[in-house]
Scaffold this active site. Structure first.
Site, PDB file in Angstrom:
ATOM      1  N   TRP A 181       0.869  -1.188   0.000  1.00 56.30           N
ATOM      2  CA  TRP A 181       0.000   0.000   0.000  1.00 56.30           C
ATOM      3  C   TRP A 181       0.898   1.228   0.000  1.00 56.30           C
ATOM      4  O   TRP A 181       1.839   1.300   0.784  1.00 56.30           O
ATOM      5  CB  TRP A 181      -0.915   0.044   1.236  1.00 56.30           C
ATOM      6  CG  TRP A 181      -1.581   1.384   1.339  1.00 56.30           C
ATOM      7  CD1 TRP A 181      -2.576   1.856   0.545  1.00 56.30           C
ATOM      8  CD2 TRP A 181      -1.235   2.452   2.230  1.00 56.30           C
ATOM      9  NE1 TRP A 181      -2.881   3.156   0.900  1.00 56.30           N
ATOM     10  CE2 TRP A 181      -2.086   3.538   1.922  1.00 56.30           C
ATOM     11  CE3 TRP A 181      -0.295   2.610   3.263  1.00 56.30           C
ATOM     12  CZ2 TRP A 181      -2.030   4.766   2.602  1.00 56.30           C
ATOM     13  CZ3 TRP A 181      -0.227   3.814   3.947  1.00 56.30           C
ATOM     14  CH2 TRP A 181      -1.083   4.869   3.617  1.00 56.30           C
ATOM     15  N   GLU A 222      -3.247  -2.993  -2.172  1.00 57.43           N
ATOM     16  CA  GLU A 222      -4.356  -2.317  -1.476  1.00 57.43           C
ATOM     17  C   GLU A 222      -4.633  -0.946  -2.080  1.00 57.43           C
ATOM     18  O   GLU A 222      -3.743  -0.118  -2.192  1.00 57.43           O
ATOM     19  CB  GLU A 222      -3.991  -2.176   0.011  1.00 57.43           C
ATOM     20  CG  GLU A 222      -5.037  -1.456   0.844  1.00 57.43           C
ATOM     21  CD  GLU A 222      -4.634  -1.334   2.326  1.00 57.43           C
ATOM     22  OE1 GLU A 222      -3.442  -1.588   2.646  1.00 57.43           O
ATOM     23  OE2 GLU A 222      -5.490  -0.991   3.139  1.00 57.43           O
ATOM     24  N   LYS A 224      -6.970   2.767  -2.397  1.00 60.86           N
ATOM     25  CA  LYS A 224      -7.489   3.762  -1.453  1.00 60.86           C
ATOM     26  C   LYS A 224      -8.123   4.914  -2.203  1.00 60.86           C
ATOM     27  O   LYS A 224      -7.733   5.220  -3.332  1.00 60.86           O
ATOM     28  CB  LYS A 224      -6.337   4.270  -0.579  1.00 60.86           C
ATOM     29  CG  LYS A 224      -6.812   5.093   0.600  1.00 60.86           C
ATOM     30  CD  LYS A 224      -5.746   5.216   1.662  1.00 60.86           C
ATOM     31  CE  LYS A 224      -6.258   6.089   2.792  1.00 60.86           C
ATOM     32  NZ  LYS A 224      -5.325   6.217   3.887  1.00 60.86           N
ATOM     33  N   ASP A 255      -9.660  -2.640   1.722  1.00 62.13           N
ATOM     34  CA  ASP A 255      -9.775  -2.153   3.107  1.00 62.13           C
ATOM     35  C   ASP A 255     -11.104  -1.423   3.154  1.00 62.13           C
ATOM     36  O   ASP A 255     -11.347  -0.523   2.345  1.00 62.13           O
ATOM     37  CB  ASP A 255      -8.585  -1.223   3.386  1.00 62.13           C
ATOM     38  CG  ASP A 255      -8.616  -0.578   4.773  1.00 62.13           C
ATOM     39  OD1 ASP A 255      -9.677  -0.062   5.159  1.00 62.13           O
ATOM     40  OD2 ASP A 255      -7.565  -0.561   5.442  1.00 62.13           O
ATOM     41  N   HIS A 258     -11.569   2.348   2.766  1.00 58.79           N
ATOM     42  CA  HIS A 258     -10.965   3.008   1.612  1.00 58.79           C
ATOM     43  C   HIS A 258     -11.917   3.291   0.451  1.00 58.79           C
ATOM     44  O   HIS A 258     -11.494   3.341  -0.701  1.00 58.79           O
ATOM     45  CB  HIS A 258      -9.789   2.176   1.106  1.00 58.79           C
ATOM     46  CG  HIS A 258      -8.620   2.195   2.043  1.00 58.79           C
ATOM     47  ND1 HIS A 258      -7.386   1.726   1.711  1.00 58.79           N
ATOM     48  CD2 HIS A 258      -8.509   2.665   3.308  1.00 58.79           C
ATOM     49  CE1 HIS A 258      -6.565   1.872   2.729  1.00 58.79           C
ATOM     50  NE2 HIS A 258      -7.228   2.439   3.713  1.00 58.79           N
ATOM     51  N   HIS A 282      -8.700  -5.906   4.526  1.00 56.70           N
ATOM     52  CA  HIS A 282      -8.352  -5.245   5.777  1.00 56.70           C
ATOM     53  C   HIS A 282      -9.669  -4.882   6.422  1.00 56.70           C
ATOM     54  O   HIS A 282     -10.430  -4.082   5.885  1.00 56.70           O
ATOM     55  CB  HIS A 282      -7.553  -3.955   5.524  1.00 56.70           C
ATOM     56  CG  HIS A 282      -6.086  -4.191   5.446  1.00 56.70           C
ATOM     57  ND1 HIS A 282      -5.183  -3.167   5.255  1.00 56.70           N
ATOM     58  CD2 HIS A 282      -5.350  -5.332   5.554  1.00 56.70           C
ATOM     59  CE1 HIS A 282      -3.953  -3.671   5.247  1.00 56.70           C
ATOM     60  NE2 HIS A 282      -4.034  -4.976   5.414  1.00 56.70           N
ATOM     61  N   ASP A 290     -11.646   7.515   6.745  1.00 56.74           N
ATOM     62  CA  ASP A 290     -10.886   6.290   6.994  1.00 56.74           C
ATOM     63  C   ASP A 290     -10.214   6.386   8.368  1.00 56.74           C
ATOM     64  O   ASP A 290      -8.993   6.389   8.479  1.00 56.74           O
ATOM     65  CB  ASP A 290      -9.846   6.136   5.874  1.00 56.74           C
ATOM     66  CG  ASP A 290      -9.025   4.873   6.021  1.00 56.74           C
ATOM     67  OD1 ASP A 290      -9.543   3.888   6.571  1.00 56.74           O
ATOM     68  OD2 ASP A 290      -7.855   4.894   5.587  1.00 56.74           O
ATOM     69  N   ASP A 292     -10.117   4.400  10.942  1.00 56.28           N
ATOM     70  CA  ASP A 292      -9.550   3.195  11.555  1.00 56.28           C
ATOM     71  C   ASP A 292      -9.953   3.004  13.007  1.00 56.28           C
ATOM     72  O   ASP A 292      -9.113   2.741  13.870  1.00 56.28           O
ATOM     73  CB  ASP A 292      -8.021   3.160  11.383  1.00 56.28           C
ATOM     74  CG  ASP A 292      -7.633   2.869   9.951  1.00 56.28           C
ATOM     75  OD1 ASP A 292      -7.945   1.774   9.471  1.00 56.28           O
ATOM     76  OD2 ASP A 292      -7.031   3.746   9.284  1.00 56.28           O
ATOM     77  N   ASP A 322      -7.056  -4.090  10.457  1.00 51.97           N
ATOM     78  CA  ASP A 322      -6.245  -2.878  10.262  1.00 51.97           C
ATOM     79  C   ASP A 322      -6.974  -1.685  10.879  1.00 51.97           C
ATOM     80  O   ASP A 322      -7.799  -1.052  10.227  1.00 51.97           O
ATOM     81  CB  ASP A 322      -6.015  -2.637   8.754  1.00 51.97           C
ATOM     82  CG  ASP A 322      -5.208  -1.363   8.510  1.00 51.97           C
ATOM     83  OD1 ASP A 322      -4.560  -0.876   9.458  1.00 51.97           O
ATOM     84  OD2 ASP A 322      -5.234  -0.852   7.370  1.00 51.97           O
TER      85      ASP A 322
END
Ligand code: RNT
Ligand code: ZN
Length: 413
Positions: A181, A222, A224, A255, A258, A282, A290, A292, A322
Site C-alpha cells: 500500500w 491495497e 485507497k 480495506d 478506503h 483489511h 478512513d 480506523d 487494520d
C-alpha cells in the site's frame, strides 16, 4: 439442559447446525496487525506518522520497544480465540545495538527476533513494506515519484520486503501475505493524473520482476480513495489496483475504510471472488472518514463475513485487521476488534444460508425478510460463549486487561 444445548436446538429448528459452525470457525485464521500496539510507530525511524493516516488519542502505556510490543501481543493474543497470524510492517525491524539498515537495505536478519517469536507460538507471519513515516517520502510520493532517486529507493524497499516475506514463509512453514500500500497522492487537483500512475505501475513491475516463490508469498495490492492531506487524488485508486492485480496475477486487497462512505465492501466481495482465486481484506471501521476505529459488531462487518462464509470462500479470503485507536487501552482495542471479526464470522456461519438463497431464487421476498429478521434474535450469545469455552478463553477480558494495565502499562511512562 445447558444454555448451549438449548440454543443448539433453537438453531436446529431454523435448519442450522451449530456444531458445524463452531468447527469451521476454529479453523479460520485471522492476520492480526501488530501496529495497534504502538500507534503505527515502529522501531526504525523517528519520523512521525505520515501517509495520510492518523492515530488519535493519548492513552498511557504505548509499547515503545520490541520487548514491550511482544509482551503486549502475547497478552492480547491470549484473550483472542481462534487461529492467528502476526501481521508486521517493515518499520518493525529489530536492530542489534549500534546496527541500522535503511528501508532499501532491510534484510531477513532484521526480523529474526520476530521469526523466533512467531515460531515459539506456532504462528505464521504476514508482511507489509512501509511506504510512510520516512524521510524518503518526498512531497507525499514514493513509488510514483518523478524523482528517480526517491522512486528507486522505494522500489528497492519493495524488493527487500519480498525477500523478507519469503524468509518468513520458509522459517514458519506458513505462506506469507505481503501487502503493498502506498500513500501517494495530491492534496489538490493534479495537472497530470496519468504519469504518476504510470510510474507506480513501472515501480510495481520492477519490484515483481524479482523472482520469488509464488507458493510461499502472496503479494496483495491495497487501493485507497483518499488520505488526510491527499484529498484530491490517490495514485493507487481502486481501478488502478484491481486492474494491476488482474493483469499481473497478484491478489487485490480491499480495506473497508478506503471507499466512499456509501460504497460497501460487502457488495464488492462476490465480484472479486468471481475473477480471482484469492482476495484479501483489511477489516476496519471508518467513522466519517478512513478513521480506523476499532471493529465493532456492526451491520457491515456482519455483511462482509456473510459474503465470505455464504459464498463458501473462507479458504479464498485472506482476512486481516487494520485499525489503530490510541484513545483507549490498546490491548482492549486489539481484543475487542478481533473478537468482533470472529463474532461476525460465527454469525454468518449460523445463518440458514441455503434456505435464504432458495427464498431469493423463488422470489419469495416476504418470507426472506421474515426469516432474516427472525434469525437476528436467535440465541447467538450462547453459541459464542460455547466457542470461548472450547477455545479455553474467558468471556471477560476487561478485568485481565485492567490488571495488566496496572502492573505493566502505567509503569512505562
Ligand atoms: C492505510 C492503509 C494501510 C495502513 C497500514 C498501517 O490507509 O489502510 O493498510 O493502515 O498498512
Ligand atoms: Zn489497510
Amino acid at each position: 439442559m445447558s444454555r448451549y444445548d438449548e440454543a443448539k436446538k433453537i438453531y436446529a429448528d431454523l435448519g442450522v447446525d451449530t456444531e458445524k459452525a463452531l468447527d469451521k470457525l476454529k479453523d479460520v485464521t485471522i492476520s492480526i496487525h501488530c501496529w495497534q500496539g504502538d500507534d503505527v510507530t515502529g522501531f526504525d525511524s523517528r519520523a512521525s506518522l505520515s501517509g495520510g493516516i492518523q492515530t488519535t488519542g493519548n492513552y498511557p502505556g504505548k509499547a515503545t520497544t520490541p520487548e514491550e510490543l511482544m509482551a503486549d501481543i502475547d497478552k492480547a493474543f491470549s484473550l483472542i480465540p481462534g487461529k492467528k497470524k502476526l501481521n508486521l510492517h517493515a518499520s518493525y525491524a529489530i536492530f542489534d545495538e549500534g546496527e541500522f539498515a535503511d528501508r532499501d537495505a532491510l534484510q531477513p536478519k532484521h526480523f529474526k527476533k520476530w521469526v523466533d517469536f512467531a515460531k515459539e507460538r506456532n504462528m505464521g507471519i504476514d508482511f507489509n513494506p512501509t511506504y510512510f513515516s520516512h524521510a524518503m517520502v518526498r512531497d507525499n510520493l514514493t513509488l510514483s515519484s518523478p524523482d528517480e532517486e526517491v522512486r528507486k529507493f522505494w522500489v528497492n524497499h519493495g524488493i527487500q520486503c519480498l525477500k523478507i516475506s519469503e524468509y518468513f514463509a520458509e522459517e514458519t512453514g506458513v505462506p506469507c501475505v505481503m501487502n503493498i500500500w502506498i500513500p501517494d497522492g495530491y492534496k489538490d487537483i493534479p495537472a497530470d493524473r496519468f504519469a504518476p500512475r504510470a510510474r507506480f505501475k513501472k515501480s510495481l513491475d520492477e519490484i515483481l520482476s524479482t523472482p520469488y516463490d509464488k507458493s510461499k508469498v502472496y503479494v496483495t495490492l491495497e487501493s485507497k480513495v483518499f488520505g488526510i492531506g491527499l484529498e484530491s487524488y490517490t495514485v493507487g485508486s481502486a481501478e488502478f489496483c484491481l486492474s494491476y492485480s488482474t493483469q499481473k496475477g497478484i491478489t487485490p486487497l480491499m480495506d473497508n475504510g478506503h471507499y466512499h462512505p456509501t460504497e460497501l465492501v460487502s457488495d464488492k466481495i462476490s465480484s472479486l471472488l468471481l475473477f480471482n482465486e484469492k482476495i484479501a481484506l483489511h477489516v476496519t471501521r471508518g467513522v466519517r472518514w478512513d478513521s480506523d476505529h476499532v471493529v465493532i459488531l456492526d451491520d457491515e462487518t456482519k455483511e462482509i463475513a456473510k459474503e465470505i462464509v455464504c459464498n463458501d470462500a473462507l479458504d479464498r479470503v485472506f482476512i486481516a485487521t487494520d485499525y489503530f485507536d490510541a484513545s483507549i487501552n490498546r490491548l482492549s482495542a486489539w481484543v475487542t476488534g478481533l473478537r468482533n471479526v470472529q463474532k461476525a464470522l460465527l454469525n454468518a456461519l449460523l445463518l440458514p444460508a441455503d434456505e435464504m438463497k432458495k427464498l431469493q431464487n423463488d422470489n419469495d421476498f416476504t418470507a426472506l425478510m421474515c426469516l432474516q429478521e427472525e434469525i437476528k434474535t436467535a440465541p447467538f450469545g450462547d453459541i459464542w460463549a460455547e466457542y470461548l469455552v472450547r477455545e479455553g478463553i474467558e468471556k471477560d477480558y476487561l478485568s485481565q486487561i485492567k490488571e495488566y494495565e496496572e502492573k505493566v502499562l502505567v509503569k512505562r511512562v
